[in-house]
Design an enzyme around this catalytic site. Structure first.
Site, PDB file in Angstrom:
ATOM      1  N   LYS A  11     -40.159 -13.991 -50.389  1.00 19.16           N
ATOM      2  CA  LYS A  11     -40.212 -15.413 -50.786  1.00 19.16           C
ATOM      3  C   LYS A  11     -39.584 -16.277 -49.696  1.00 19.16           C
ATOM      4  CE  LYS A  11     -36.042 -16.875 -51.254  1.00 19.16           C
ATOM      5  NZ  LYS A  11     -34.937 -16.828 -50.755  1.00 19.16           N
ATOM      6  N   PRO A  99     -38.019  -8.006 -43.539  1.00 16.17           N
ATOM      7  CA  PRO A  99     -36.741  -7.756 -42.865  1.00 16.17           C
ATOM      8  C   PRO A  99     -35.555  -7.845 -43.826  1.00 16.17           C
ATOM      9  CG  PRO A  99     -37.688  -9.856 -42.166  1.00 16.17           C
ATOM     10  CD  PRO A  99     -38.724  -9.172 -42.993  1.00 16.17           C
ATOM     11  N   LEU A 104     -35.119 -13.707 -47.267  1.00 12.97           N
ATOM     12  CA  LEU A 104     -36.497 -13.629 -47.777  1.00 12.97           C
ATOM     13  C   LEU A 104     -36.577 -12.902 -49.121  1.00 12.97           C
ATOM     14  CD1 LEU A 104     -38.323 -12.767 -44.419  1.00 12.97           C
ATOM     15  CD2 LEU A 104     -38.258 -14.979 -45.583  1.00 12.97           C
ATOM     16  N   ASP A 141     -32.395 -14.486 -57.512  1.00 11.69           N
ATOM     17  CA  ASP A 141     -33.793 -14.628 -57.075  1.00 11.69           C
ATOM     18  C   ASP A 141     -34.737 -13.650 -57.776  1.00 11.69           C
ATOM     19  OD1 ASP A 141     -33.429 -16.668 -55.222  1.00 11.69           O
ATOM     20  OD2 ASP A 141     -33.059 -15.292 -53.562  1.00 11.69           O
TER      21      ASP A 141
HETATM   22  O1  C5P Z   1     -27.358 -13.792 -57.123  1.00  8.33           O
HETATM   23  P1  C5P Z   1     -27.219 -13.124 -55.797  1.00  8.33           P
HETATM   24  O2  C5P Z   1     -26.506 -11.805 -55.884  1.00  8.33           O
HETATM   25  O3  C5P Z   1     -28.483 -13.041 -55.035  1.00  8.33           O
HETATM   26  O4  C5P Z   1     -26.268 -14.077 -54.936  1.00  8.33           O
HETATM   27  C1  C5P Z   1     -25.664 -13.659 -53.737  1.00  8.33           C
HETATM   28  C2  C5P Z   1     -24.500 -14.575 -53.410  1.00  8.33           C
HETATM   29  O5  C5P Z   1     -24.966 -15.890 -53.095  1.00  8.33           O
HETATM   30  C3  C5P Z   1     -23.519 -14.785 -54.557  1.00  8.33           C
HETATM   31  O6  C5P Z   1     -22.527 -13.802 -54.563  1.00  8.33           O
HETATM   32  C4  C5P Z   1     -22.936 -16.159 -54.249  1.00  8.33           C
HETATM   33  O7  C5P Z   1     -21.946 -16.053 -53.255  1.00  8.33           O
HETATM   34  C5  C5P Z   1     -24.110 -16.895 -53.625  1.00  8.33           C
HETATM   35  N1  C5P Z   1     -24.874 -17.716 -54.586  1.00  8.33           N
HETATM   36  C6  C5P Z   1     -24.321 -18.883 -55.087  1.00  8.33           C
HETATM   37  N2  C5P Z   1     -25.040 -19.627 -55.988  1.00  8.33           N
HETATM   38  C7  C5P Z   1     -26.276 -19.255 -56.363  1.00  8.33           C
HETATM   39  C8  C5P Z   1     -26.878 -18.079 -55.842  1.00  8.33           C
HETATM   40  C9  C5P Z   1     -26.153 -17.337 -54.943  1.00  8.33           C
HETATM   41  O8  C5P Z   1     -23.184 -19.234 -54.755  1.00  8.33           O
HETATM   42  N3  C5P Z   1     -26.943 -20.017 -57.232  1.00  8.33           N
END
Ligand code: C5P
Length: 315
Positions: A11, A99, A104, A141
């Site tokens: 994405k 990658p 992505l 995501d």
């Molecule tokens: O949800 P995910 O594990 O993909 O998020 C990775 C990191 O990105 C989280 O630990 C956080 O630090 C940050 N994040 C955030 N707010 C979001 C999505 C991600 O702060 N809405």
């Protein structure tokens, strides 16, 4: 023994706005997400024992619980213990083209494929919204990756409103093989620098959310106006990543010099994508950028927008 093969697309973020902090430590976001035809292949095979095995042909992809695909299988086993006992565990083989550490959502997309594949292997008959509810437990995501296409995402990124399919623009993606950006680092750095811009009350939050729903990017998507979409690309995380990684900024500039509709970093980077009117134009852009940045570590791909999320291709 049964098996399924699924295609798991990458994405890009056509739009990423950071609105505020959330009580759960995440950020309140407004994003427009788009699936692209740069894909991994996921093979799932039932095992006779109650175990989960992950194998990936990419050396940087772990086989343990730090892999979101593993966590997806573990979540299904915990949620559906009877099916796990009845049908056994699962061997997950990931054929990686997206990658890694690139912005992505490759890992999130693989996890979405595992949720959908296990739903099929175990005859659970889950609906898309049930799968997306499980997906939100794995990462912000992952719910989008289940449905794919074009969507507006708010909340942590898990609250989705579908937008009209965009089929026309082609995308050129560029990433330095030796460069990865930590997503938590990007968000934490943004928080440190821009906390004064965060909204702090519920009314202002709702106003900001609504502004995106009726905003210029969403309008351009409804009108399928590629030129406007290119002009309106936006990503707040560029403000912290580009100053830290000048190569990423240089890549973005090289795309603009090649004559594109627009170019932007995706997610927390470091992948930069550019939009072009056609496949032929996208290939010209790819050649132009390859010449202007003769760096052996720079990988470039040309891909279409796709209207689907995870697809089952064989069983
Ligand atoms: O949800 P995910 O594990 O993909 O998020 C990775 C990191 O990105 C989280 O630990 C956080 O630090 C940050 N994040 C955030 N707010 C979001 C999505 C991600 O702060 N809405």
């Amino acid at each position: 023994m049964r098996s399924y093969t699924l295609i798991s697309p990458a994405k890009i973020n056509l739009y990423l706005e950071i609105i505020s902090d959330r009580p759960d430590g995440y950020h309140e976001l407004a994003m427009v997400l788009q699936s692209v035809g740069l894909t991994d292949q996921i093979d799932l095979r039932s095992l006779s024992t109650e175990s989960i095995q992950v194998h990936c042909d990419h050396p940087l992809v772990p086989s343990d619980k730090t892999n979101l695909a593993y966590r997806a299988a573990e979540l299904m086993a915990a949620e559906f213990p009877q099916a796990f006992a009845q049908y056994g565990g699962v061997a997950i083989n990931i054929n990686k083209r997206i990658p890694v550490g690139a912005g992505l959502a490759g890992g999130s997309s693989n996890a979405a494929a595992v949720l959908m594949g296990i739903d099929l292997l175990w005859h659970l008959g889950l609906t898309q919204s049930e799968l997306q509810e499980l997906a939100a437990k794995i990462g912000s995501d992952v719910p989008f990756c289940i449905a794919g296409g074009t969507a507006l995402a708010t909340g942590r990124g898990e609250q989705l409103s579908p937008l009209p399919n965009l089929e026309h623009p082609w995308v050129v993606l560029g990433k330095y093989r030796n460069l990865a950006v930590s997503t938590p680092w990007a968000y934490q750095t943004y928080r440190q620098k821009y906390i004064s811009t965060y909204v702090s009350d519920a009314d202002s939050l709702e106003v900001r959310r609504q502004r995106v729903h009726s905003g210029a990017m969403v309008n351009a998507i409804f009108k399928k106006d590629q030129v406007k979409i290119g002009q309106l690309l936006h990503n707040d995380l560029e403000k912290v990543v580009l100053p830290e990684y000048p190569q990423v900024l240089r890549l973005r500039e090289a795309f603009y010099e090649a004559g594109v509709l627009g170019a932007m970093m995706s997610g927390s980077g470091p992948t930069v994508f550019a939009l072009s009117e056609s496949e032929a134009k996208a290939q010209q852009v790819q050649q132009h950028v390859r010449k202007s940045i003769p760096e052996p570590n720079l990988d470039l791909w040309v891909a279409p927008f796709t209207t689907a999320g995870i697809r089952v291709v064989a069983h």
